[in-house]
Scaffold this motif. Structure first.
Motif, PDB file in Angstrom:
ATOM      1  N   TYR A 538       0.832  -1.204   0.000  1.00  0.00           N
ATOM      2  CA  TYR A 538       0.000   0.000   0.000  1.00  0.00           C
ATOM      3  C   TYR A 538       0.869   1.258   0.000  1.00  0.00           C
ATOM      4  O   TYR A 538       0.574   2.222  -0.713  1.00  0.00           O
ATOM      5  CB  TYR A 538      -0.928   0.010   1.220  1.00  0.00           C
ATOM      6  CG  TYR A 538      -1.548   1.366   1.461  1.00  0.00           C
ATOM      7  CD1 TYR A 538      -2.509   1.881   0.595  1.00  0.00           C
ATOM      8  CD2 TYR A 538      -1.131   2.163   2.531  1.00  0.00           C
ATOM      9  CE1 TYR A 538      -3.054   3.141   0.801  1.00  0.00           C
ATOM     10  CE2 TYR A 538      -1.672   3.420   2.738  1.00  0.00           C
ATOM     11  CZ  TYR A 538      -2.633   3.897   1.870  1.00  0.00           C
ATOM     12  OH  TYR A 538      -3.153   5.153   2.057  1.00  0.00           O
ATOM     13  N   ILE A 640      -3.222  -2.421  -4.699  1.00  0.00           N
ATOM     14  CA  ILE A 640      -1.804  -2.787  -4.577  1.00  0.00           C
ATOM     15  C   ILE A 640      -1.345  -3.547  -5.806  1.00  0.00           C
ATOM     16  O   ILE A 640      -0.253  -3.297  -6.348  1.00  0.00           O
ATOM     17  CB  ILE A 640      -1.586  -3.626  -3.302  1.00  0.00           C
ATOM     18  CG1 ILE A 640      -1.859  -2.785  -2.057  1.00  0.00           C
ATOM     19  CG2 ILE A 640      -0.161  -4.179  -3.253  1.00  0.00           C
ATOM     20  CD1 ILE A 640      -1.865  -3.583  -0.759  1.00  0.00           C
ATOM     21  N   GLY A 644       1.034  -0.954  -7.286  1.00  0.00           N
ATOM     22  CA  GLY A 644       2.247  -1.201  -6.515  1.00  0.00           C
ATOM     23  C   GLY A 644       3.219  -2.049  -7.290  1.00  0.00           C
ATOM     24  O   GLY A 644       2.826  -2.960  -8.027  1.00  0.00           O
TER      25      GLY A 644
END
Length: 654
Positions: A538, A640, A644
């Motif tokens: 995150y 995410i 991410g």
């Protein structure tokens, strides 16, 4: 005969306790130095219980006539030195300075000195035990441990040798040891000090207050600074720098009356013991039962805690988000000397910062007074409205939040010293504050062109806002905070201030919450692997979507630290030792809400009431909240995965 018997008992005690061997070792140090001293100082550790069991009269002298007891040990030690030829330079018994260090006092009321009782006994010149919190301390200065005097008449036999030796005794001022009006006992000529034999020691003065006095003023808020009535403690030699502002100590010492600029009762400290916080054995039965009933969910227990917390102040169900954050801040804040940065600040500076003053302790002794930030060790320092403070105070607060310490600069010239000094104190508390952006005096100054979800914080420097771990929007007029229950509660309190109007207040008392929070904050927690991956994932995803080509990332370097603290706090509040991904979700939602208030919404759009989407009336609403949070967790995992970088193996930069 009585005196001889006590000397024999003193020798036996020294032999049995190991004190005699330590004395011989100390003598060897003096003898090997080949230097002639005016005073030879020896510390002897005394266990009063053992001495009383060996010889009641000697034990009574130690407890009630410590100066005479020291003379008994002085005589024994002098005989030992001469008999065993331990120090070749020693000439007279008066050169031996014995300091008796007590391990404890009998646990009887007559040996306790309550700082809240009056009058204090300072005439008996015996040992007492007192307990208190340090609120001020001076820098370390020098005092005269001992000095050699000679008769000024060269024809007098006492113009040589070590017949006139003066040593410091508890309660004595410097003028009692060093003065120019002493007379020779033999010829009545004046005595002169042989300055090259003066022995100096370290001295520090601290002020303490009773623990219950501080507790009586906890939560007290006033724009005007105030000080507690304190008791002065003199620390000497090995005792200096053993006490810290904000800590609680047990002190064994001899009360004395010292006349400086004003007559005051002081304590000559003999021994100091740090008072560790008691770790509670558990929680109340009501909370234990509640924990068991909600064990199937990772979110229900903390939701109910937030719902019923502070029900004496605000009705259950109101300000749940705020109360959850306050509870998390409370359990994350501890007085353990582990990590000073493990505190969770909520955009929440103190009105009484550290004060430096030249005082009754004389030239060179600079007293550092504790403000709220230091006295709140292990707890909360509530500051009030940040916008009411001036720019320099806000800058000081920012420095404290970033460094978790307070540094006081002491100009030497101002306090009679040649060089400047500085003292640094660790800050071990969390800060709570607020900004009233709707006040009439500030309404016109607000920006209009804010982004979606962004709250105007232009009244406060941006760097200071960043220094707080969490930013919360608490709007009373929002659907989450209806007016009517609060109005009814306020009216009921006005009629019956001590009344308990809700079942939650009667079932879960303030004492229950105190035990729960004390137990939770002492839990040692560690991250599970999936929780750690989710936290890093995150953080990296959020950093990526908030990074611009011009100004770089909007996330501060401490953002990851705050995420960890929030996750740990939620796990602690759930009374768990392991941080789970469900804890990370709550941390991410709170942190994302805080980021949205600062910078506006992003693709990971979090509703302002995401943590409490429904009003908690019964079990059904708790189940609905769990389903909603499960959906949020899926959205977080998708966020995410989309934004991410790889979260299993990180590069050094990431």
């Amino acid at each position: 005969m009585s005196n001889l018997k006590m000397k024999e008992a003193a020798l036996i005690y020294l032999d049995r306790s190991g004190g005699l061997q330590k004395f011989i070792d100390d003598c060897k140090y003096y003898n090997d130095s080949k230097q002639s001293y005016a005073v030879y100082r020896f510390k002897i550790l005394i266990n009063p219980s053992d001495v009383v069991e060996l010889d009641a009269e000697l034990g009574n002298h130690i407890l009630h006539q410590p100066l005479k007891a020291a003379e008994v040990f002085q005589s024994v030690c002098f005989i030992a030195v001469k008999t065993l030829s331990l120090i070749g330079q020693l000439q007279t018994e008066t050169q031996i300075n014995i300091v008796l260090k007590l391990t404890h006092l009998p646990p009887l009321p007559s040996y306790g000195l309550d700082l809240c009782e009056f009058p204090l006994d300072y005439t008996s010149q015996r040992f007492y035990m007192m307990q208190g919190i340090v609120i001020a301390m001076t820098t370390i200065t020098k005092y005269t441990q001992g000095a050699r005097f000679l008769c000024s008449d060269e024809a007098c036999p006492l113009s040589k040798g070590f017949q006139y030796i003066r040593v410091h005794v508890p309660g004595a001022t410097e003028s009692a040891t060093i003065r120019n009006d002493f007379l020779c006992n033999l010829c009545a000529s004046s005595l002169q000090e042989d300055r090259k034999f003066r022995v100096l020691g370290d001295k520090q003065i601290v002020e303490i207050i009773a623990t219950k006095a501080l507790r009586a003023f906890q939560g007290y808020s006033n724009n005007q600074p105030f000080r507690f009535q304190s008791l002065t403690i003199f620390l000497r030699d090995e005792s200096v720098n053993k006490m810290n502002i904000g800590n609680e100590y047990k002190i064994i010492g001899i009360p004395t009356c010292v006349k400086t600029s004003q007559t005051a009762v002081c304590i000559e400290a003999n021994s100091i013991t740090f008072c560790n916080s008691k770790v509670p054995s558990g929680i109340s039965d009501n909370f234990r039962c509640l924990l068991s009933l909600t064990s199937s969910s990772c979110w229900k227990f903390t939701a109910i805690l937030a719902n019923i917390f502070a029900s004496q102040i605000t009705p259950p169900g109101t300000y749940n988000l705020l109360k959850l954050c306050l509870l998390m801040s409370l359990v994350q804040t501890t007085d353990r000397n582990k990590e000073l940065e493990d505190c969770l600040d909520i955009l929440i500076i103190t009105s009484d910062t550290l004060l430096i003053d030249r005082n009754k302790y004389g030239t060179g002794a600079v007293s550092i007074q504790a403000g709220s930030a230091l006295l709140a060790k292990g707890g909360i320092c509530f500051i009030g409205d940040l916008a009411s403070h001036k720019k320099d105070k806000l800058e000081q607060l920012q420095t404290v939040l970033e460094s978790r310490s307070i540094t006081v600069y002491i100009p030497g010239k101002k306090f009679g010293e040649d060089i400047d000094q500085q003292m640094t104190f660790p800050v071990q508390c969390s800060f709570w504050s607020f900004v009233d952006v709707d006040s009439s005096s500030r309404r016109n100054a607000q920006k209009i062109n804010t982004l979606i979800g962004q709250m105007d914080c232009s009244l406060i420097p941006a760097n200071l806002v960043e220094a707080f771990g969490l930013l919360i929007n608490c709007n009373e007029s929002s659907p989450c905070h209806p007016f009517l229950p609060t109005v009814q509660h306020t009216l009921n309190k006005a009629i019956n201030p001590e009344g308990l109007f809700y079942a939650a207040s009667r079932q879960f008392t303030t004492e229950d919450f105190e035990k729960l929070l004390a137990f939770a904050k002492n839990l040692n927690v560690e991250f599970s692997l999936e929780a750690e991956r989710m936290t890093h994932g995150y953080y990296l995803a959020s950093r990526r979507i908030r990074t611009g080509s011009v100004c770089g990332s909007k996330l501060s370097a401490s953002a990851l630290k705050y995420l960890v603290f929030l996750s740990e706090a939620h796990a602690r509040l759930n009374l768990r030792n392991k941080v789970l991904k469900e804890d990370v979700l709550i941390a991410a939602l709170l942190f994302e809400t805080s980021l949205t208030l600062k910078y506006g919404a992003t693709v990971f759009c979090v509703a302002p009431n995401a943590v409490f989407p429904f009003e908690l009336y019964n079990e059904e609403y708790l189940e609905q909240r769990d389903l909603y949070l499960t959906q949020c967790q899926q959205q977080l995992e998708q966020f995410i995965a989309t934004y991410g970088p790889g979260t299993t193996i990180f590069s050094s930069d990431e």
